[in-house]
Design an enzyme around this catalytic site. Sequence first.
Site, short mmCIF file in Angstrom:
data_model
loop_
_atom_site.label_atom_id
_atom_site.label_comp_id
_atom_site.label_asym_id
_atom_site.label_seq_id
_atom_site.Cartn_x
_atom_site.Cartn_y
_atom_site.Cartn_z
N ASP A 134 4.04 10.01 93.28
CA ASP A 134 5.49 10.05 93.68
C ASP A 134 5.56 11.25 94.59
OD1 ASP A 134 7.99 9.47 94.49
OD2 ASP A 134 8.88 9.19 92.28
C1 BGC Z 1 11.18 7.95 94.85
C2 BGC Z 1 10.17 6.84 95.21
C3 BGC Z 1 10.11 6.81 96.63
C4 BGC Z 1 9.69 8.02 97.26
C5 BGC Z 1 9.68 8.04 98.72
C6 BGC Z 1 10.70 9.26 95.54
O1 BGC Z 1 11.70 10.42 95.54
O2 BGC Z 1 11.25 8.40 93.53
O3 BGC Z 1 10.70 5.71 94.50
O4 BGC Z 1 9.41 5.78 96.86
O5 BGC Z 1 10.71 9.30 96.90
O6 BGC Z 1 10.81 8.17 99.27
#
Ligand code: BGC
Length: 815
Positions: free
Chosen positions: A224
């Site tokens: 993530d």
């Molecule tokens: C989220 C993800 C997301 C990523 C990119 C993170 O904060 O948990 O679900 O794909 O950011 O934006």
Amino acid sequence: MTERTDRLLAQLTVEEKVALTAGADMWHTPRIDRAGIPPLKMADGPVGARGASNTGGPPSACFPCGTALAATWDVDLVERVGRELGAETRAKGAHILLAPTVNMHRSPLAGRNFECYSEDPHLTARMAVAYIDGVQSQGVGACIKHLVANDSEFERFTISSEVPERALREIYLRPFEVAIAEARPVAIMAAYNKLAGTWCSEHAWLLTALLRDEWAFDGLVVSDWWATHSTCDAANAGLDLEMPGPTLHRGSALVRAVEAGEVGERVVDGLARRVLEAMERTGALDAPASPERAEDTPDRRAVAREAASAAIVLLRNEPVGGSTVLPLALDRVVSIAVVGPNADARNILGGGSAAVSPYRAVTPLEGLRDAVANAGLDVDVHHEPGCSITRYPPAIDLRWVTAATGEPGIDVEIVAGDDPGGDQILERHVTRRAMLSWGGAAAAESGWSARLTATLRAPATGRHVFQGGGTGRFRVRVGDDVVVDGWDDAVGRGRRVEGGVHLTEGEDYPLVAEFVAPPAAVGAETQLSGFELRCQAPLPDDAFERAVRAAADADVAIVVVGTNGDWETEGRDRKTMDLPGRQVELVDAVVAANPRTVVVVNAGSPVTMDWVARVPAVLQSWFLGQETGHALADVLTGASDASGRLPTTIARSLRDTPAFTNYPGEFGRVDYGEGLFVGYRWYDARAIEPRYPFGHGLSYTTFDFGPLDVSTSGDRATVTLTVTNTGDRAGVETVQLYVRDVEASVIRPPKELKAFAKVRLDAGGSLAVELALDRSAFAFWHPGERGWRVEPGEFEILVGRSAAEIRQRSTVHIG
Ligand code: BGC
């Protein structure tokens, strides 16, 4: 591994292989020109494919949120949504869509519940498989997320989820396991949180023993965003790709670790190889990222509308004076009052990374007015908001602002240095979100500021409250007045400054917002800075009374209540399940003024509904995406049957919910103390009556379920029954099959959903429905045997319309 990946890998130096294992920027992996390797581009989902800019760039299709898609219980439809999303991903020049989200509804307060599907792992898994199949049919990859036990936002970057082994296997991991086996997603995202004390992004058991060795996952493991915490542990545990870039933990640090023998070169080969394989599978090696474009086609709109109407759940439809209010016969009404804070709000999605700038956002009011106009009728559709539910002033409404080109939106100029009036323009675009987030290498070199300009046509007369929010200094001018003054040195995250100004409805005012990114962002290239502009138009002092009067004067009142993306958002859980503001009071006053009242709950997850028995008709409409108003009109008028079914229980009160005594956690841990008893498993076991059970939803017609014909073979079974539409109009039913282990030596939930089917029937029509149960329908996870086990014996097959409305049952012997 293919010959091509082999060949590419063999050409690369250790430095180049290491480079491939971390992002170059927010959304891309690096290009390695010497070896002819272009970047791989990712785009955020799940409701749409947002391009590389969080705020600018071409707009995107916006489909219903996760809870809404699951409420359709329609795998074919969700696969079609997936196909459109795959095409949108391509239109945004991306190779991987960061979706679907398959975390579970453990507490109704969790901020991202709207993005996830359900409290049930089987329903979640079926949705995930359909979604991924659809997305990947377009030649792009899906990235299922977030592995695992990332089920609330409280302390989300640091918390450790402590999940009993059987619950982990049977509930939380199950959707990932099924989706990997059946849909072979190109990628999977490791969650922010820890699992039993170890970061998911460096959890060797999770990322290697389970994913690779047990499940044979052959795709890419992505962190993530900023969830990588180490150089060696993460690489050795099997985290293929650190996102975003530039890297914080890899690059020269990983090269040194290889030289020191702390990470084997073969480990790095494995990580890099999986990045290359993902590129090969998604065509990234041959079709480097193309420019982003909008692709707002009629077909895509039609699928978005069909999915949105299929998601709406008719919770209640009691007669008033001999007939039900719904479906609404438009040709028999003269006037409709459409009231409530969400009646004309562009409240189509939840907050956070799942948000996109939609092609359009049809409000409930607009949708109903279109339906009336399309039917060529002369029905008076009168609107009054009644009250507001703002947590903060809402994002400025696109309908009020015009860019220099005449299109809806705000002109943005990103300027080098700390003077927004400066002339070294780094980027120009029109934003449709009044939200700016920018950063990266260019910003790091010079520092940056921004100038946002538009013409504002005042939507009302009175004091408009503007709010700026941002990481640096900012000010907002409307006409000649500085309305928001945050032009000081109090920089920092999450700063909000408000100010008001009197405007006259229909008059145009020049709007200028200036923002200077804080110096802290200079040098820290990954640190995005941002600014957003919000505006609350004034409500008349007697707004509440006007809404009640409008309801009293109309034949029918429709009250649209709910939450919005400020209440339901990534990064923050809700504090309560209650409807914010004066909404309950409004519902009560409206229904007292007009008994023919319909309440529409526009919220991504359940809200408290103590008022429900006083209202004859109630719909749960979730966050339905760009076609919200049209879909709602389809169901309100009966153009579509009310066919949604709850993918999650609506509890009477928060106190009744399964995670209540363990939520949100303490001392850095959250104990999943309810174990297997998530959702209806809990209400069943504790005999707690929910407000509305899992699976519930009325149709405009009625169905009969014939007796079950069950045939078994070893640990499999096939269940057949005839479903008949006994009403006088065509309709859609969802047949739900639950299994109960009658004689278990271990603790098992009273019943568990194991199969379902969606049936469309004309009035009087019948259909034989076949539901297949494989071994997994009867199995539980056996920690000692480290495997799934079916205990031979009696099982009860329960078939019904919801977890609380079982129509037919039969007992079989399995194993
Ligand atoms: C989220 C993800 C997301 C990523 C990119 C993170 O904060 O948990 O679900 O794909 O950011 O934006």
